[in-house]
Design a protein around this motif. Structure first.
Motif, PDB file in Angstrom:
ATOM      1  N   GLN A   3       0.836  -1.193   0.000  1.00 14.00           N
ATOM      2  CA  GLN A   3       0.000   0.000   0.000  1.00 14.00           C
ATOM      3  C   GLN A   3       0.874   1.247   0.000  1.00 14.00           C
ATOM      4  OE1 GLN A   3      -2.742   0.104   3.247  1.00 14.00           O
ATOM      5  NE2 GLN A   3      -3.752   1.979   2.563  1.00 14.00           N
ATOM      6  N   GLN A   4       0.470   2.244  -0.781  1.00 14.09           N
ATOM      7  CA  GLN A   4       1.239   3.487  -0.853  1.00 14.09           C
ATOM      8  C   GLN A   4       1.205   4.201   0.489  1.00 14.09           C
ATOM      9  OE1 GLN A   4      -0.233   6.674  -3.394  1.00 14.09           O
ATOM     10  NE2 GLN A   4       1.831   7.076  -4.102  1.00 14.09           N
ATOM     11  N   ARG A   5       2.384   4.596   0.937  1.00 11.79           N
ATOM     12  CA  ARG A   5       2.471   5.327   2.200  1.00 11.79           C
ATOM     13  C   ARG A   5       2.159   6.803   1.983  1.00 11.79           C
ATOM     14  NH1 ARG A   5       8.487   3.764   3.666  1.00 11.79           N
ATOM     15  NH2 ARG A   5       8.584   3.879   1.403  1.00 11.79           N
ATOM     16  N   LYS A   6       1.738   7.446   3.066  1.00 10.31           N
ATOM     17  CA  LYS A   6       1.469   8.884   3.030  1.00 10.31           C
ATOM     18  C   LYS A   6       2.634   9.637   3.631  1.00 10.31           C
ATOM     19  CE  LYS A   6      -2.178   8.618   5.587  1.00 10.31           C
ATOM     20  NZ  LYS A   6      -3.369   9.020   6.391  1.00 10.31           N
ATOM     21  N   ASP A 141       3.426   5.359   7.532  1.00 13.61           N
ATOM     22  CA  ASP A 141       3.251   6.708   7.014  1.00 13.61           C
ATOM     23  C   ASP A 141       4.197   7.663   7.738  1.00 13.61           C
ATOM     24  OD1 ASP A 141       1.154   5.858   5.343  1.00 13.61           O
ATOM     25  OD2 ASP A 141      -0.328   6.164   6.929  1.00 13.61           O
ATOM     26  N   ASN A 172       7.683   6.803  -3.590  1.00 14.92           N
ATOM     27  CA  ASN A 172       6.300   6.389  -3.815  1.00 14.92           C
ATOM     28  C   ASN A 172       5.396   6.716  -2.633  1.00 14.92           C
ATOM     29  OD1 ASN A 172       4.174   5.262  -5.342  1.00 14.92           O
ATOM     30  ND2 ASN A 172       4.399   3.293  -4.303  1.00 14.92           N
ATOM     31  N   TYR A 173       5.538   7.923  -2.117  1.00 11.88           N
ATOM     32  CA  TYR A 173       4.629   8.409  -1.082  1.00 11.88           C
ATOM     33  C   TYR A 173       3.510   9.234  -1.722  1.00 11.88           C
ATOM     34  CZ  TYR A 173       8.185   7.474   2.525  1.00 11.88           C
ATOM     35  OH  TYR A 173       9.105   6.883   3.366  1.00 11.88           O
ATOM     36  N   PHE A 174       2.344   9.199  -1.098  1.00 11.84           N
ATOM     37  CA  PHE A 174       1.296  10.144  -1.439  1.00 11.84           C
ATOM     38  C   PHE A 174       1.525  11.403  -0.619  1.00 11.84           C
ATOM     39  CE2 PHE A 174      -2.687  12.263  -0.428  1.00 11.84           C
ATOM     40  CZ  PHE A 174      -3.173  12.518  -1.704  1.00 11.84           C
TER      41      PHE A 174
END
Length: 240
Positions: A3-6, A141, A172-174
């Motif tokens: 899952q993409q981290r924030k 996150d 690849n963080y949001f």
């Protein structure tokens, strides 16, 4: 698929209730000067630093072993061993010691974030690369909490947040909007942090107190490799 981290930047502790940080590593930031001094003190061998929100809590923990450090409005509180100048956290003064610390902004931010964060660590320009290298190895996150000034926005903490975002953004963080804004500010300032932060209100406050050298010291990058991490109620050296 992972899952993409924030990566989020909270510009002041007053906004903290708007965020969910249960899955976040919180990096508390108070560049002028609490988190810079904490990083320097732990790197110089302090056994632990106990951050507390109030002067009264600091006094209550007084014993024959602990040093007491208290700062309000940039000044050492009368009757305490020292405040939050990094020059008070030298090896000669702090090695092997436990320090109970309260400051105007930084310890308030620590106190608020520890209530729900997955983990709380301390960031400053002094250990910026060490912090970023650690975050890259984690699957959590990233939450950059700017201590600000009395729950208001300040520039220097936001610049540091931007420095972290700029080092992590390829991972690849949001990014939220405040992290993008913080990075844009850092890109403007990074070639001469001293000149850019001369605009800040807190810099002006410290200059009026005659402690410009503290400002210069706190803007040095990567003079320590230590990451202070909150374990229970104590900040200690992270062990890998």
């Amino acid at each position: 698929m992972q899952q993409q981290r924030k990566i989020e930047v909270c510009l002041t502790p007053a906004l903290l209730p708007l965020y969910n940080i249960e899955n976040s590593i919180v990096i508390v930031i108070d560049i002028f000067r609490a988190t810079s001094s904490i990083c320097y003190g732990i790197d110089n061998g302090a056994e632990a630093i106990i951050p507390v929100a109030t002067v009264e809590e600091c006094i209550a923990l007084k014993d024959d072993i602990c040093l007491l450090a208290a700062e309000r409005d940039g000044k050492v509180v009368e009757g305490f061993d020292f405040g939050n100048s990094p020059f008070s956290y030298t090896t000669e003064k702090v090695k092997g010691k436990t320090i109970v610390l309260t400051t105007t902004n930084g310890t308030h931010a620590i106190d608020e974030s520890k209530k729900t964060a997955y983990q709380v660590i301390i960031g400053s320009f002094l250990n910026v690369d060490a912090v970023c290298d650690y975050l890259k190895t984690q699957d959590k996150d990233v939450f950059l909490l700017c201590a600000g000034w009395k729950n208001k926005f300040n520039l220097e903490d936001t610049l540091f947040a931007g420095a972290v975002v700029s080092r992590l953004k390829d991972g690849n963080y949001f990014q939220d909007d405040s992290s993008t804004a913080a990075e844009d500010l850092y890109q403007l300032a990074k070639h001469d942090l001293g000149a850019y932060t001369a605009k800040t209100s807190h810099s002006e406050r410290l200059k009026l107190l005659g402690i410009e050298e503290d400002i210069k010291f706190c803007l040095q990058e990567n003079i320590t490799q230590t990451i202070p991490v909150l374990k229970g109620n104590k900040l200690v050296k992270m062990v890998f």
